[in-house]
Motif scaffolding. Structure first.
Motif, PDB file in Angstrom:
ATOM      1  N   LEU A 155       0.829  -1.203   0.000  1.00 36.92           N
ATOM      2  CA  LEU A 155       0.000   0.000   0.000  1.00 36.92           C
ATOM      3  C   LEU A 155       0.870   1.261   0.000  1.00 36.92           C
ATOM      4  N   LEU A 156       1.968   1.225   0.733  1.00 30.64           N
ATOM      5  CA  LEU A 156       2.867   2.380   0.756  1.00 30.64           C
ATOM      6  C   LEU A 156       3.543   2.578  -0.591  1.00 30.64           C
ATOM      7  N   ARG A 157       3.890   1.489  -1.244  1.00 32.62           N
ATOM      8  CA  ARG A 157       4.510   1.589  -2.567  1.00 32.62           C
ATOM      9  C   ARG A 157       3.529   2.197  -3.577  1.00 32.62           C
ATOM     10  N   ASP A 158       2.258   1.770  -3.496  1.00 27.69           N
ATOM     11  CA  ASP A 158       1.241   2.345  -4.382  1.00 27.69           C
ATOM     12  C   ASP A 158       1.057   3.834  -4.112  1.00 27.69           C
ATOM     13  N   GLY A 216       1.897   9.548  -5.919  1.00 31.02           N
ATOM     14  CA  GLY A 216       2.275  10.888  -5.500  1.00 31.02           C
ATOM     15  C   GLY A 216       1.703  11.308  -4.161  1.00 31.02           C
ATOM     16  N   ARG A 217       1.135  10.376  -3.409  1.00 28.50           N
ATOM     17  CA  ARG A 217       0.571  10.709  -2.092  1.00 28.50           C
ATOM     18  C   ARG A 217       1.653  10.808  -1.023  1.00 28.50           C
ATOM     19  N   LEU A 218       2.785  10.151  -1.264  1.00 27.42           N
ATOM     20  CA  LEU A 218       3.908  10.201  -0.339  1.00 27.42           C
ATOM     21  C   LEU A 218       5.157  10.638  -1.091  1.00 27.42           C
ATOM     22  N   THR A 219       6.004  11.395  -0.408  1.00 36.03           N
ATOM     23  CA  THR A 219       7.312  11.712  -0.987  1.00 36.03           C
ATOM     24  C   THR A 219       8.238  10.517  -0.788  1.00 36.03           C
ATOM     25  N   ALA A 220       9.371  10.531  -1.458  1.00 38.13           N
ATOM     26  CA  ALA A 220      10.326   9.434  -1.318  1.00 38.13           C
ATOM     27  C   ALA A 220      10.816   9.309   0.124  1.00 38.13           C
ATOM     28  N   ASP A 221      11.032  10.457   0.787  1.00 39.20           N
ATOM     29  CA  ASP A 221      11.498  10.422   2.186  1.00 39.20           C
ATOM     30  C   ASP A 221      10.418   9.870   3.105  1.00 39.20           C
ATOM     31  N   GLU A 222       9.164  10.293   2.864  1.00 40.34           N
ATOM     32  CA  GLU A 222       8.058   9.779   3.687  1.00 40.34           C
ATOM     33  C   GLU A 222       7.902   8.279   3.493  1.00 40.34           C
ATOM     34  N   HIS A 223       8.007   7.844   2.246  1.00 40.97           N
ATOM     35  CA  HIS A 223       7.875   6.414   1.963  1.00 40.97           C
ATOM     36  C   HIS A 223       8.968   5.617   2.670  1.00 40.97           C
ATOM     37  N   ALA A 224      10.213   6.083   2.574  1.00 40.24           N
ATOM     38  CA  ALA A 224      11.330   5.380   3.208  1.00 40.24           C
ATOM     39  C   ALA A 224      11.158   5.324   4.723  1.00 40.24           C
ATOM     40  N   GLU A 225      10.694   6.427   5.306  1.00 41.23           N
ATOM     41  CA  GLU A 225      10.506   6.474   6.760  1.00 41.23           C
ATOM     42  C   GLU A 225       9.418   5.497   7.207  1.00 41.23           C
ATOM     43  N   ARG A 226       8.329   5.468   6.444  1.00 43.86           N
ATOM     44  CA  ARG A 226       7.224   4.579   6.828  1.00 43.86           C
ATOM     45  C   ARG A 226       7.589   3.106   6.639  1.00 43.86           C
ATOM     46  N   VAL A 227       8.290   2.793   5.561  1.00 48.89           N
ATOM     47  CA  VAL A 227       8.705   1.411   5.337  1.00 48.89           C
ATOM     48  C   VAL A 227       9.617   0.940   6.459  1.00 48.89           C
ATOM     49  N   GLU A 228      10.506   1.822   6.915  1.00 48.87           N
ATOM     50  CA  GLU A 228      11.389   1.476   8.028  1.00 48.87           C
ATOM     51  C   GLU A 228      10.573   1.169   9.283  1.00 48.87           C
ATOM     52  N   GLY A 229       9.504   1.970   9.500  1.00 44.67           N
ATOM     53  CA  GLY A 229       8.640   1.715  10.645  1.00 44.67           C
ATOM     54  C   GLY A 229       7.874   0.419  10.512  1.00 44.67           C
TER      55      GLY A 229
END
Length: 230
Positions: free
Chosen positions: A29-32, A37-50
Motif C-alpha cells: 500500500l505504501l509503494r502504491d 504521489g501521495r507520499l514523498t520518497a522520504d516519507e515512503h522510506a521512513e514509513r517502510v522502516e517503521g
C-alpha cells in the motif's frame, strides 16, 4: 462456579502480533501511495522502516491510516484464489514458444510477449524465463519445464498468481505458490519434471504487471496528445 469470571477476554485485533504477510500488505500500500504521489520518497522510506520494525497489527495500521487505499482494502470483497489448473480448452496443445538449452544457456526476458504455452528444456544447460517485464496478452499462461542435469528458472511479477505441478527425480522441483488479490490478474502455471536437475519458479520482488501496463498507457496517451495538438 461462574466460568466467565475467570476467562480472559480475547485480545483486540490491533494487539495481535504482526506476520510477514501483514508487513508485506502494508508495504504494498505504501509503494502504491508513492507511485500515486501521495507520499514523498522520504516519507515512503521512513514509513517502510517503521513497518519493518512494527510488532503488532495496530502499529502497522498507523502508517496507512491517512491513505485512501487502506480503507478501500478493508472494504474489498472476499478473496478468491486462482484455480489450481488452467481452464479446459484455454491453453493450446502446441507451444507458442520453445526455449531450449543443451550444453548451453537460453533466456526469455525483458519486454516480450508471453504466449499461452511455453516449453522450456534444459539438458546440461540453463534456461531462464523472466516474466517480470513481459506483456501478458492472455490471463492464463502454462510453462512446461523439463530439466535433465540442468536448470530452469522462472520469475514472475509479484501481482500475478503462480501455481506449480511436477516433481523431481534426484532433483528439485520448487514453485512458490502465489495469489494475486486481483481476480483478473494473470495466472502462471509451471508444470514439469527435474531429473538430476532443478526447476524453480518464484516472484521477482518489486516487479508488477501494472507498472508495465501503466508505462505503456502513458506512452500511448502522450503520443495521442501530441497528435491532437498538431
Amino acid at each position: 462456579m461462574d466460568l466467565h469470571k475467570h476467562t480472559e477476554p480475547a485480545p483486540a485485533v490491533a494487539d495481535l502480533r504482526a506476520s510477514d504477510a501483514d508487513r508485506d500488505r502494508i508495504a504494498d500500500l505504501l509503494r502504491d501511495a508513492l507511485a500515486e504521489g501521495r507520499l514523498t520518497a522520504d516519507e515512503h522510506a521512513e514509513r517502510v522502516e517503521g513497518v519493518l520494525a512494527a510488532k503488532t497489527v495496530g502499529e502497522l495500521e498507523v502508517y496507512i491510516r491517512d491513505l485512501p487505499a487502506a480503507h478501500r482494502h478493508r472494504a474489498a470483497p472476499a478473496f478468491a484464489a486462482a484455480p489450481n489448473r488452467p481452464t479446459v480448452g484455454a491453453i493450446p496443445a502446441d507451444p507458442d514458444d520453445n526455449v531450449v538449452a543443451v550444453f548451453s544457456s537460453a533466456a526469455r526476458k525483458g519486454r516480450w510477449r508471453a504466449g499461452r504455452r511455453i516449453h522450456a528444456y534444459a539438458v546440461f544447460g540453463t534456461v531462464e524465463i523472466d516474466l517480470s517485464e513481459a506483456l501478458f496478452e492472455h490471463q492464463q499462461v502454462v510453462i512446461k519445464a523439463i530439466s535433465v542435469f540442468g536448470n530452469v528458472e522462472v520469475r514472475v511479477p509479484e501481482n500475478v498468481s503462480l501455481r506449480g505441478t511436477g516433481g523431481g527425480v534426484l532433483g528439485n522441483f520448487e514453485v512458490d505458490t502465489l495469489d494475486s488479490t486481483d481476480p483478473d490478474a494473470p495466472v502462471v502455471y509451471v508444470d514439469g519434471w527435474a531429473v538430476l536437475g532443478n526447476v524453480e519458479a518464484r516472484p521477482k520482488r518489486g516487479k508488477l504487471v501494472a507498472d508495465i501496463l501503466d508505462r505503456v498507457q502513458h506512452k500511448v496517451d502522450r503520443s495521442l496528445r501530441k497528435h491532437l495538438d498538431r
